[in-house]
Design a protein around this motif. Structure first.
Motif, PDB file in Angstrom:
ATOM      1  N   ASP A   1       9.551  11.145  -5.835  1.00 35.18           N
ATOM      2  CA  ASP A   1       9.243  10.154  -4.794  1.00 35.18           C
ATOM      3  C   ASP A   1       7.783   9.397  -5.400  1.00 35.18           C
ATOM      4  OD1 ASP A   1      11.444  10.668  -3.482  1.00 35.18           O
ATOM      5  OD2 ASP A   1      10.256  11.452  -1.540  1.00 35.18           O
ATOM      6  N   MET A   2       7.625   8.396  -4.965  1.00 37.27           N
ATOM      7  CA  MET A   2       6.208   7.538  -5.170  1.00 37.27           C
ATOM      8  C   MET A   2       5.598   7.636  -4.063  1.00 37.27           C
ATOM      9  SD  MET A   2       7.116   6.767  -8.211  1.00 37.27           S
ATOM     10  CE  MET A   2       5.536   5.878  -9.057  1.00 37.27           C
ATOM     11  N   MET A   3       4.297   7.608  -4.153  1.00 38.57           N
ATOM     12  CA  MET A   3       3.294   7.448  -2.843  1.00 38.57           C
ATOM     13  C   MET A   3       2.521   6.214  -3.475  1.00 38.57           C
ATOM     14  SD  MET A   3       2.969  11.346  -1.284  1.00 38.57           S
ATOM     15  CE  MET A   3       2.244  10.583   0.093  1.00 38.57           C
ATOM     16  N   PHE A   4       2.028   5.727  -2.323  1.00 39.82           N
ATOM     17  CA  PHE A   4       1.052   4.364  -2.278  1.00 39.82           C
ATOM     18  C   PHE A   4       0.534   4.282  -1.061  1.00 39.82           C
ATOM     19  CE2 PHE A   4       3.783   3.028  -5.956  1.00 39.82           C
ATOM     20  CZ  PHE A   4       2.859   2.368  -6.802  1.00 39.82           C
ATOM     21  N   GLY A   5      -0.955   4.420  -1.283  1.00 44.39           N
ATOM     22  CA  GLY A   5      -1.852   3.933  -0.180  1.00 44.39           C
ATOM     23  C   GLY A   5      -1.803   2.586   0.187  1.00 44.39           C
ATOM     24  N   THR A   6      -1.683   2.472   1.715  1.00 46.85           N
ATOM     25  CA  THR A   6      -1.771   1.069   2.195  1.00 46.85           C
ATOM     26  C   THR A   6      -2.813   0.840   3.378  1.00 46.85           C
ATOM     27  OG1 THR A   6      -0.057   1.349   4.070  1.00 46.85           O
ATOM     28  CG2 THR A   6       0.752   1.279   1.646  1.00 46.85           C
ATOM     29  N   ASN A   7      -2.757  -0.144   3.808  1.00 49.14           N
ATOM     30  CA  ASN A   7      -3.638  -0.578   5.134  1.00 49.14           C
ATOM     31  C   ASN A   7      -2.846  -0.120   6.258  1.00 49.14           C
ATOM     32  OD1 ASN A   7      -1.394  -2.444   4.808  1.00 49.14           O
ATOM     33  ND2 ASN A   7      -2.284  -3.753   6.315  1.00 49.14           N
ATOM     34  N   ASN A   8      -1.649   0.512   6.010  1.00 48.04           N
ATOM     35  CA  ASN A   8      -0.741   1.238   7.292  1.00 48.04           C
ATOM     36  C   ASN A   8      -0.486   2.373   6.736  1.00 48.04           C
ATOM     37  OD1 ASN A   8       0.216   0.950   9.715  1.00 48.04           O
ATOM     38  ND2 ASN A   8       2.350   0.193   8.859  1.00 48.04           N
ATOM     39  N   GLY A   9      -1.433   3.370   6.226  1.00 49.20           N
ATOM     40  CA  GLY A   9      -0.978   4.621   6.050  1.00 49.20           C
ATOM     41  C   GLY A   9      -0.327   4.687   4.626  1.00 49.20           C
ATOM     42  N   VAL A  10       0.468   5.921   4.283  1.00 49.92           N
ATOM     43  CA  VAL A  10       0.818   6.142   3.130  1.00 49.92           C
ATOM     44  C   VAL A  10       2.142   5.654   3.162  1.00 49.92           C
ATOM     45  CG1 VAL A  10       1.444   7.951   1.237  1.00 49.92           C
ATOM     46  CG2 VAL A  10      -0.727   7.994   2.668  1.00 49.92           C
ATOM     47  N   LEU A  11       2.819   4.913   1.888  1.00 50.05           N
ATOM     48  CA  LEU A  11       4.142   4.487   1.802  1.00 50.05           C
ATOM     49  C   LEU A  11       4.792   5.615   0.859  1.00 50.05           C
ATOM     50  CD1 LEU A  11       6.545   2.408   1.806  1.00 50.05           C
ATOM     51  CD2 LEU A  11       5.474   1.367  -0.045  1.00 50.05           C
ATOM     52  N   GLN A  12       5.912   6.200   1.193  1.00 47.09           N
ATOM     53  CA  GLN A  12       6.391   7.216   0.385  1.00 47.09           C
ATOM     54  C   GLN A  12       8.045   6.696   0.194  1.00 47.09           C
ATOM     55  OE1 GLN A  12       6.251  11.267   1.279  1.00 47.09           O
ATOM     56  NE2 GLN A  12       7.905  12.064  -0.375  1.00 47.09           N
ATOM     57  N   PHE A  13       8.673   6.678  -1.005  1.00 44.59           N
ATOM     58  CA  PHE A  13       9.832   6.223  -1.027  1.00 44.59           C
ATOM     59  C   PHE A  13      10.347   6.959  -2.480  1.00 44.59           C
ATOM     60  CE2 PHE A  13       7.158   3.074  -3.103  1.00 44.59           C
ATOM     61  CZ  PHE A  13       7.662   3.033  -4.512  1.00 44.59           C
ATOM     62  N   THR A  14      11.803   6.773  -2.498  1.00 43.58           N
ATOM     63  CA  THR A  14      12.403   7.347  -3.644  1.00 43.58           C
ATOM     64  C   THR A  14      12.986   6.135  -4.505  1.00 43.58           C
ATOM     65  OG1 THR A  14      13.352   9.154  -2.511  1.00 43.58           O
ATOM     66  CG2 THR A  14      14.496   8.673  -4.443  1.00 43.58           C
ATOM     67  N   PRO A  15      12.512   6.068  -5.751  1.00 46.91           N
ATOM     68  CA  PRO A  15      12.517   4.856  -6.473  1.00 46.91           C
ATOM     69  C   PRO A  15      14.135   4.530  -6.780  1.00 46.91           C
ATOM     70  CG  PRO A  15      11.065   6.323  -7.537  1.00 46.91           C
ATOM     71  CD  PRO A  15      11.390   6.962  -6.573  1.00 46.91           C
ATOM     72  N   ASP A  16      15.043   5.248  -6.623  1.00 44.76           N
ATOM     73  CA  ASP A  16      16.395   4.761  -6.892  1.00 44.76           C
ATOM     74  C   ASP A  16      16.936   4.141  -5.642  1.00 44.76           C
ATOM     75  OD1 ASP A  16      16.504   5.630  -9.394  1.00 44.76           O
ATOM     76  OD2 ASP A  16      17.431   7.740  -8.977  1.00 44.76           O
ATOM     77  N   SER A  17      16.203   4.225  -4.572  1.00 42.34           N
ATOM     78  CA  SER A  17      16.774   4.131  -3.379  1.00 42.34           C
ATOM     79  C   SER A  17      16.153   2.647  -2.971  1.00 42.34           C
ATOM     80  CB  SER A  17      16.279   4.909  -2.067  1.00 42.34           C
ATOM     81  OG  SER A  17      14.898   4.767  -1.737  1.00 42.34           O
ATOM     82  N   ILE A  18      15.314   2.037  -3.811  1.00 36.89           N
ATOM     83  CA  ILE A  18      14.764   0.692  -3.536  1.00 36.89           C
ATOM     84  C   ILE A  18      15.569  -0.253  -4.587  1.00 36.89           C
ATOM     85  CG2 ILE A  18      12.780  -0.566  -3.588  1.00 36.89           C
ATOM     86  CD1 ILE A  18      12.599   1.364  -1.869  1.00 36.89           C
ATOM     87  N   LYS A  19      16.267  -0.985  -3.774  1.00 33.60           N
ATOM     88  CA  LYS A  19      17.276  -2.184  -4.584  1.00 33.60           C
ATOM     89  C   LYS A  19      17.321  -3.488  -3.787  1.00 33.60           C
ATOM     90  CE  LYS A  19      20.642   1.141  -6.544  1.00 33.60           C
ATOM     91  NZ  LYS A  19      19.913   2.514  -6.023  1.00 33.60           N
ATOM     92  N   LYS A  20      17.288  -4.305  -4.613  1.00 34.92           N
ATOM     93  CA  LYS A  20      17.402  -5.713  -4.210  1.00 34.92           C
ATOM     94  C   LYS A  20      18.732  -6.059  -3.363  1.00 34.92           C
ATOM     95  CE  LYS A  20      13.695  -8.256  -5.552  1.00 34.92           C
ATOM     96  NZ  LYS A  20      13.008  -9.139  -4.916  1.00 34.92           N
ATOM     97  N   SER A  21      18.801  -6.863  -2.489  1.00 31.17           N
ATOM     98  CA  SER A  21      20.357  -7.031  -1.782  1.00 31.17           C
ATOM     99  C   SER A  21      20.927  -8.013  -2.652  1.00 31.17           C
ATOM    100  CB  SER A  21      19.678  -7.791  -0.415  1.00 31.17           C
ATOM    101  OG  SER A  21      21.088  -8.162   0.192  1.00 31.17           O
ATOM    102  N   GLU A  22      22.214  -7.390  -2.694  1.00 31.26           N
ATOM    103  CA  GLU A  22      23.120  -8.365  -3.663  1.00 31.26           C
ATOM    104  C   GLU A  22      24.008  -9.209  -2.822  1.00 31.26           C
ATOM    105  OE1 GLU A  22      25.358  -5.687  -5.846  1.00 31.26           O
ATOM    106  OE2 GLU A  22      23.668  -4.867  -6.870  1.00 31.26           O
TER     107      GLU A  22
END
Length: 265
Positions: free
Chosen positions: A207-228
Motif C-alpha cells: 500500500d501507498m501512504m501520503f500525508g495530506t491536508n485532510n489526514g493520511v491517504l492510504q491506497f493499494t496501487p492496483d486499485s487506482i485505475k482511470k475510468s474506461e
C-alpha cells in the motif's frame, strides 16, 4: 547535539552512521559509537545552503543530499569525516542536462537504483549518468511532459516500479520505462486533497501512504485505475447566428436535434 533544532530529514546509511538535515542549520553526521555530531554548513564551505530537505544513498555507496539551493553528493565511506568533500549540482539555463530547479524536496532511489528528485517548480528530475569524477547529467520531466504540476511534494515507488508523486495539483503515477504520467486531480476518490511536503511511503504490504491536508491517504496501487467509461455523444442545441434554433414546421429542425439522422443548412 546537532547544529540546529528544526529537523527536515533523518537517514541511517549502511554503515550505521546517522545523518540529520536541518532547517538553516546544515547537515549533521553522528558516527557509529560516537556521542557527538560533526557539522557541515554553508559557512564552513561544504554546503551550498544550510536548509537540507532530503537525504538518501544509492546502491553505489553515494550519499545524496537535497537542499533548497541544489543537490549534493559524497561517498558514504571516508576516513576523515572532517575532510569530506561534497560534489555540488545546480540548475543552469545554459545546459539542458543540469537540474531543472535548485529547490529539492525529495530524493527517491528506485529498485533499479535509479535516482529521481522532486523539485519545487522544476518538476521531476532523473539522474541519467555520473562518471568517476562526479560529473553528472540529469533529465527533467515537467507539465509539458504530462505532470499536473511542476511543484512536487514527494515521491514513493510501488512494488511494480511505478513512481507515485504528490504534486500541488493532485496525485500522479509515473512509469519510468514508458516515461508516461497518469494523473489524478484534486478530488481524489471524493476528497479535495492537498499533498504535504516529504510525507509518503510504500508499506510492506504494498500500500501507498501520503500525508495530506485532510489526514493520511492510504491506497493499494492496483486499485487506482482511470475510468474506461466513454459517455454517449448527445447533440442538445443548434445555434445559427448565435441564436437558438427551435424545432418546428417552418424550422430547419423538424424535431429535436439529437433525433435527426442528418441536417443540411
Amino acid at each position: 547535539r546537532d547544529s540546529h533544532n528544526p529537523v527536515n530529514a533523518v537517514y541511517e546509511d549502511n554503515s550505521g552512521n546517522l545523518w540529520v538535515g536541518t532547517v538553516e542549520g546544515g547537515l549533521n553526521k553522528k558516527a557509529v559509537g560516537s556521542d557527538s555530531f560533526i557539522h557541515y554548513t554553508y559557512e564552513s564551505g561544504t554546503l551550498t545552503h544550510n536548509s537540507v530537505s532530503a537525504i538518501t544513498a544509492d546502491g553505489q555507496g553515494r550519499l545524496w543530499i537535497g537542499t533548497t539551493h541544489g543537490l549534493l553528493m559524497t561517498h558514504v565511506k571516508f576516513t576523515q569525516p572532517e575532510e569530506v568533500l561534497f560534489k555540488h549540482y545546480f540548475c543552469s539555463s545554459e545546459n539542458q542536462h543540469t537540474l531543472s530547479n535548485n529547490d529539492i524536496y525529495w530524493i527517491e532511489v528506485t529498485q533499479n537504483d535509479e535516482l529521481f528528485m522532486a523539485t519545487f517548480g522544476g518538476g521531476l528530475n532523473k539522474l541519467i549518468d555520473i562518471d568517476n569524477d562526479g560529473k553528472a547529467r540529469f533529465k527533467s520531466y515537467t507539465e509539458y511532459d504530462g505532470l499536473p504540476s511542476d511543484i512536487l511534494m514527494s515521491i514513493s515507488e510501488d512494488k511494480s516500479g511505478h513512481l507515485w508523486i504528490g504534486t500541488e495539483n493532485g496525485l500522479s503515477k509515473f512509469s519510468p520505462k514508458e516515461e508516461r504520467f497518469e494523473n489524478f486531480r484534486y478530488r481524489f476518490r471524493g476528497y479535495n486533497l492537498r499533498f504535504c511536503e516529504a510525507s509518503s511511503a510504500c508499506l510492506s504490504n504494498g500500500d501507498m501512504m501520503f500525508g495530506t491536508n485532510n489526514g493520511v491517504l492510504q491506497f493499494t496501487p492496483d486499485s487506482i485505475k482511470k475510468s474506461e467509461y466513454v459517455p454517449q455523444l448527445v447533440f442538445s442545441q443548434l445555434l445559427l447566428a448565435n441564436k437558438t434554433v427551435v424545432p418546428g414546421a417552418h424550422s430547419v429542425l423538424q424535431c429535436a436535434l439529437d433525433y435527426m439522422d442528418g441536417l443540411t443548412l
